[in-house]
Design an enzyme around this catalytic site. Structure first.
Site, short mmCIF file in Angstrom:
data_model
loop_
_atom_site.label_atom_id
_atom_site.label_comp_id
_atom_site.label_asym_id
_atom_site.label_seq_id
_atom_site.Cartn_x
_atom_site.Cartn_y
_atom_site.Cartn_z
N GLY A 18 92.64 46.73 11.45
CA GLY A 18 93.54 48.21 11.28
C GLY A 18 92.95 49.09 12.16
N ALA A 19 92.30 48.58 13.50
CA ALA A 19 91.60 49.40 14.37
C ALA A 19 92.65 50.52 15.03
CB ALA A 19 91.02 48.64 15.62
N SER A 146 90.66 52.69 -2.58
CA SER A 146 91.25 53.89 -2.46
C SER A 146 91.04 54.71 -3.87
CB SER A 146 92.80 53.82 -2.45
OG SER A 146 93.61 55.06 -2.79
N TYR A 160 100.51 49.60 -4.77
CA TYR A 160 99.46 49.78 -3.66
C TYR A 160 98.22 50.03 -4.63
CZ TYR A 160 96.70 52.61 -0.43
OH TYR A 160 95.27 53.12 0.13
N ALA A 162 97.49 49.02 -7.54
CA ALA A 162 97.00 47.99 -8.23
C ALA A 162 96.43 46.96 -7.45
CB ALA A 162 98.32 47.02 -9.03
N LYS A 164 94.71 47.89 -4.76
CA LYS A 164 93.44 48.33 -4.64
C LYS A 164 92.60 48.35 -5.63
CE LYS A 164 93.97 49.86 -0.27
NZ LYS A 164 93.28 49.50 0.89
N ILE A 193 92.76 61.16 3.23
CA ILE A 193 92.47 61.41 4.61
C ILE A 193 93.53 61.47 5.37
CG2 ILE A 193 90.91 60.14 6.42
CD1 ILE A 193 89.37 60.96 3.84
N1 LIG Z 1 94.40 57.85 4.60
C1 LIG Z 1 94.17 57.75 3.37
O1 LIG Z 1 94.25 59.15 2.58
C2 LIG Z 1 93.57 56.88 2.53
C3 LIG Z 1 93.20 57.05 1.02
C4 LIG Z 1 93.00 55.91 0.32
C5 LIG Z 1 92.46 54.81 0.97
N2 LIG Z 1 92.81 54.46 2.10
C6 LIG Z 1 92.41 53.17 2.87
O2 LIG Z 1 91.97 53.32 4.04
C7 LIG Z 1 92.26 52.28 4.95
C8 LIG Z 1 92.70 52.95 6.18
O3 LIG Z 1 93.66 53.55 5.86
P1 LIG Z 1 94.59 54.72 6.94
O4 LIG Z 1 95.06 55.86 6.32
O5 LIG Z 1 93.69 54.64 8.34
O6 LIG Z 1 95.85 53.77 7.25
P2 LIG Z 1 96.59 53.58 8.58
O7 LIG Z 1 98.19 53.03 8.10
O8 LIG Z 1 96.77 54.37 9.39
O9 LIG Z 1 95.97 52.15 9.26
C9 LIG Z 1 96.30 51.01 8.63
C10 LIG Z 1 96.21 49.86 9.70
O10 LIG Z 1 96.63 48.67 9.31
C11 LIG Z 1 97.16 47.74 10.07
N3 LIG Z 1 97.74 46.81 9.32
C12 LIG Z 1 98.61 46.74 8.28
N4 LIG Z 1 99.12 45.53 7.92
C13 LIG Z 1 98.38 44.73 8.77
C14 LIG Z 1 98.49 43.37 8.77
N5 LIG Z 1 99.08 42.61 7.97
N6 LIG Z 1 97.68 42.51 9.77
C15 LIG Z 1 96.83 43.36 10.68
N7 LIG Z 1 97.00 44.85 10.72
C16 LIG Z 1 97.63 45.28 9.59
C17 LIG Z 1 98.35 48.84 10.60
O11 LIG Z 1 98.92 48.39 11.65
C18 LIG Z 1 97.64 50.07 10.87
O12 LIG Z 1 97.40 50.46 11.96
C19 LIG Z 1 93.18 51.56 4.09
O13 LIG Z 1 92.91 50.35 3.38
C20 LIG Z 1 93.86 52.42 2.94
O14 LIG Z 1 94.18 51.75 2.07
C21 LIG Z 1 93.29 55.64 3.08
#
Ligand SMILES: NC(=O)c1ccc[n+]([C@@H]2O[C@H](COP(=O)([O-])OP(=O)(O)OC[C@H]3O[C@@H](n4cnc5c(N)ncnc54)[C@H](O)[C@@H]3O)[C@@H](O)[C@H]2O)c1
Length: 254
Positions: A18-19, A146, A160, A162, A164, A193
């Site tokens: 998810g970089a 999450s 989602y 469930a 997590k 975030i």
């Molecule tokens: N942003 C928040 O408020 C928040 C809150 C709780 C948990 N999280 C968790 O933190 C982590 C990062 O979240 P974020 O906000 O940076 O999300 P984001 O959507 O900005 O980034 C997620 C990345 O994962 C990649 N991705 C999705 N499916 C994929 C697949 N099948 N193969 C390869 N890559 C794939 C996407 O292309 C995307 O770049 C996630 O696990 C998310 O569930 C985020």
């Protein structure tokens, strides 16, 4: 022991999934600053190429692939092992969130895609990475859940949430199984975030309420999480395993 933020990470290979996402990008950059070599992965190769060229440090690589595809996971491990020398850290941020305004709108496709991306592929990726780490004598696996693992989520995220919840249970099982091989497994639970995942289809009133109820007074930024990831990967966290780390600015207290 000498103390530094990235202790033990100099020259080590760190896989960041998810970089190209909000948190993943900050995590990749933070690892670059520790002297680690980042293997960045996400869906789109050209976005990754730009990301990798901008990371601090040297020796980074980027590979575009879908983590739901098992051959692609094999290719990721092959690259990390045969071309980079073997993974020491997996920082697995990739995930999918589909919001629905009511439970009646949830489809079977919603269910399958979120469980596959967030839970099923996490198990198989962790197992593949751990098998490579075992040969090197240990490593660090850092998964992402999450706040919704505990709260059930806000803003139409039942499926989602469930998935997590499953990540938390899974990480504890992995910690028991991989610990004897010198591999720690921990899970980070962000609150809110500021990334595209948070903001997509989110009711502005829900965002404002979450912000106002956060004791620190703001919705977190990706770098509020990246330091925790680096800490868990560092020597300083060597005795932490099976933990779920709450990074929510005090919004939730558990
Ligand atoms: N942003 C928040 O408020 C928040 C809150 C709780 C948990 N999280 C968790 O933190 C982590 C990062 O979240 P974020 O906000 O940076 O999300 P984001 O959507 O900005 O980034 C997620 C990345 O994962 C990649 N991705 C999705 N499916 C994929 C697949 N099948 N193969 C390869 N890559 C794939 C996407 O292309 C995307 O770049 C996630 O696990 C998310 O569930 C985020």
């Amino acid at each position: 022991m000498s103390w530094s933020v990235g202790a033990g990470l100099e020259g080590k290979v760190v896989i960041v999934t998810g970089a190209c996402g909000g948190i993943g990008r900050a995590v990749a950059s933070a690892f670059g600053q520790t002297g680690a070599r980042v293997l960045a992965t996400d869906l789109d190769q050209s976005t990754l190429d730009t990301l990798v060229s901008e990371l601090p440090g040297t020796g980074h690589r980027g590979i575009g692939l879908d983590l739901n595809d098992s051959d692609s996971q094999d290719e990721l491990i092959r690259l990390a092992t045969e071309e980079m020398g073997g993974p020491y850290v997996l920082a697995h941020t990739a995930a999918l969130l589909i919001r629905r305004s009511s439970l009646d709108e949830v489809t079977e496709d919603d269910w399958d895609s979120q469980i596959d991306t967030n839970l099923k592929s996490t198990f198989f990726l962790s197992r593949r990475v751990a098998n490579a780490m075992k040969k090197a004598g240990g490593g660090r696996i850092i998964l992402f859940t999450s706040q919704s693992w505990m709260t059930g989520g806000f803003g139409g995220s039942a499926v989602y949430s469930a998935s997590k919840g499953g990540v938390v249970s899974l990480s504890r099982s992995l910690a028991r199984n991989f610990g004897p091989h010198g591999i720690t497994v921990n899970t980070i639970a962000p609150g809110q975030i500021h990334t595209s995942m948070l903001m997509t289809d989110l009711d502005p009133a829900v965002y404002e309420r979450m912000r106002d109820e956060t004791p620190l007074g703001y919705v977190g930024e990706p770098d509020d999480v990246s330091g925790v990831v680096v800490f868990l990967a560092s020597t300083h966290a060597r005795y932490i395993s099976g933990a779920t780390i709450n990074v929510s600015g005090g919004y939730l207290m558990y």
